[in-house]
Write an enzyme that holds these catalytic residues in place. Structure first.
Site, PDB file in Angstrom:
ATOM      1  N   PRO A   2       4.831  31.747 -22.080  1.00  0.00           N
ATOM      2  CA  PRO A   2       5.531  33.090 -22.301  1.00  0.00           C
ATOM      3  C   PRO A   2       6.746  32.779 -22.960  1.00  0.00           C
ATOM      4  O   PRO A   2       7.838  32.435 -22.383  1.00  0.00           O
ATOM      5  CB  PRO A   2       5.669  33.556 -20.973  1.00  0.00           C
ATOM      6  CG  PRO A   2       4.623  32.966 -20.099  1.00  0.00           C
ATOM      7  CD  PRO A   2       4.857  31.326 -20.522  1.00  0.00           C
ATOM      8  N   GLU A   3       6.932  33.127 -24.567  1.00  0.00           N
ATOM      9  CA  GLU A   3       8.119  33.251 -25.059  1.00  0.00           C
ATOM     10  C   GLU A   3       8.307  34.532 -25.485  1.00  0.00           C
ATOM     11  O   GLU A   3       7.526  35.406 -25.015  1.00  0.00           O
ATOM     12  CB  GLU A   3       8.136  32.151 -26.265  1.00  0.00           C
ATOM     13  CG  GLU A   3       7.875  30.944 -25.520  1.00  0.00           C
ATOM     14  CD  GLU A   3       8.170  29.743 -26.302  1.00  0.00           C
ATOM     15  OE1 GLU A   3       8.925  29.709 -27.434  1.00  0.00           O
ATOM     16  OE2 GLU A   3       7.315  28.419 -26.166  1.00  0.00           O
ATOM     17  N   LYS A  51      12.986  37.466 -23.200  1.00  0.00           N
ATOM     18  CA  LYS A  51      11.841  37.394 -22.148  1.00  0.00           C
ATOM     19  C   LYS A  51      11.833  38.198 -21.305  1.00  0.00           C
ATOM     20  O   LYS A  51      11.215  37.683 -20.318  1.00  0.00           O
ATOM     21  CB  LYS A  51      12.100  35.937 -21.917  1.00  0.00           C
ATOM     22  CG  LYS A  51      11.887  34.853 -23.034  1.00  0.00           C
ATOM     23  CD  LYS A  51      11.509  33.368 -22.891  1.00  0.00           C
ATOM     24  CE  LYS A  51      12.720  32.463 -22.797  1.00  0.00           C
ATOM     25  NZ  LYS A  51      12.154  31.324 -22.478  1.00  0.00           N
ATOM     26  N   ARG A 250      14.471  20.544 -20.055  1.00  0.00           N
ATOM     27  CA  ARG A 250      13.045  20.536 -20.558  1.00  0.00           C
ATOM     28  C   ARG A 250      12.588  19.290 -21.359  1.00  0.00           C
ATOM     29  O   ARG A 250      13.411  18.490 -21.800  1.00  0.00           O
ATOM     30  CB  ARG A 250      13.178  21.829 -21.488  1.00  0.00           C
ATOM     31  CG  ARG A 250      13.595  23.045 -20.796  1.00  0.00           C
ATOM     32  CD  ARG A 250      12.583  23.440 -19.738  1.00  0.00           C
ATOM     33  NE  ARG A 250      11.340  24.103 -20.469  1.00  0.00           N
ATOM     34  CZ  ARG A 250      11.434  25.387 -20.896  1.00  0.00           C
ATOM     35  NH1 ARG A 250      12.361  26.017 -20.906  1.00  0.00           N
ATOM     36  NH2 ARG A 250      10.160  25.903 -21.452  1.00  0.00           N
TER      37      ARG A 250
END
Ligand SMILES: [Zn+2]
Length: 263
Positions: A2-3, A51, A250
């Site tokens: 989900p971006e 987001k 990340r």
């Protein structure tokens, strides 16, 4: 993943399913809202900011409220017809159910579920930088915010939603590949920040309205990205093996030949 584009699409799903309807019931399976009942509330509109999802509601007294949710890595909203089985995800992941006469919206694995006065939305999203898919997208402001932290790596800076809102790990990796910039490059050494944020906006915008995220123009499985998710596979441009390493919190993917280190 989900971006910004996924969240934008999700806001449209909720808009089509619920906007203009009056809710007939709700079920919040999150502790902070466990006793909340939205039966009789009107759904005004569904919006996204970066987001973050913002479902704007009116209570029976006519006061404006916003139901906020965030998908993070794994959340999703689905709309079902009344009586249809909810099959998208396992039932134990359900966090919110909103029922209307024409549709049922089910939120799976949602994060940061909160009900606030619409006038106080800024307490949840006011820290965000310009929204890549928002009506007020402002590339100059995004560049200014990025440039304010010149020693930060561009890979981390693009993910920081205070700089610009909507880029997640997939688009970060892909944008930097297409610009020929190593993710470890400090912001001050990125040759063209304006070009970088403009490309990020174009890639997200191109994926609005579909659930397959592609930066290559190819929609078939295995062809949708240049570097993201392609560790050890040959670079589509030069054939060098794509690498994957941790950068900040990340992982990042990049081609060491097409994206030389700078700065
Ligand atoms: Zn390459």
């Amino acid at each position: 993943m989900p971006e910004g584009d996924t969240v934008w699409n999700t806001a449209r799903v909720l808009e089509r399913a619920l906007a203009g309807a009056r809710l007939t019931g709700s079920d919040f399976r999150v502790p902070q809202l466990a006793t909340t009942d939205l039966a009789g509330w009107a759904v005004r509109e569904s919006a996204s900011r970066g987001k973050h999802l913002l479902l704007r509601l009116g209570d029976p007294a006519g006061e404006d409220w916003t139901l906020h949710s965030h998908l993070r890595m794994d959340g999703a909203w689905r709309a079902y017809a009344p009586g249809e089985r909810w099959t998208a995800r396992p039932a134990h992941l359900i966090r919110v159910v909103l029922r209307s006469p024409g549709a049922v919206a089910v939120g799976y694995h949602l994060h940061e579920v909160a009900l606030v006065r619409t006038a106080e939305e800024a307490s949840l999203v006011g820290h965000l930088g310009p929204d890549l898919l928002g009506p007020d997208w402002d590339p100059d402001q995004a560049v200014r915010r990025l440039a304010a932290h010149p020693e930060q790596s561009i890979g981390e800076a693009l993910l920081d939603q205070r700089n610009l809102a909507g880029v997640g790990n997939l688009y970060k990796c892909e944008v930097l590949f297409l610009r020929g910039v190593s993710p470890w490059t400090p912001v001050r050494a990125v040759p063209d920040l304006a070009g970088t944020v403009t490309l990020a906006q174009r890639l997200l915008a191109a994926n609005r309205g579909r659930w397959t995220q592609s930066t290559t123009g190819v929609l078939r499985r295995g062809g949708t990205s240049y570097v993201y998710g392609r560790r050890a596979q040959p670079c589509r441009r030069c054939g060098t093996a794509i690498r994957k390493e941790e950068l900040g919190e990340r992982v990042t993917y990049w081609c060491p030949a097409c994206q030389p280190e700078r700065g």
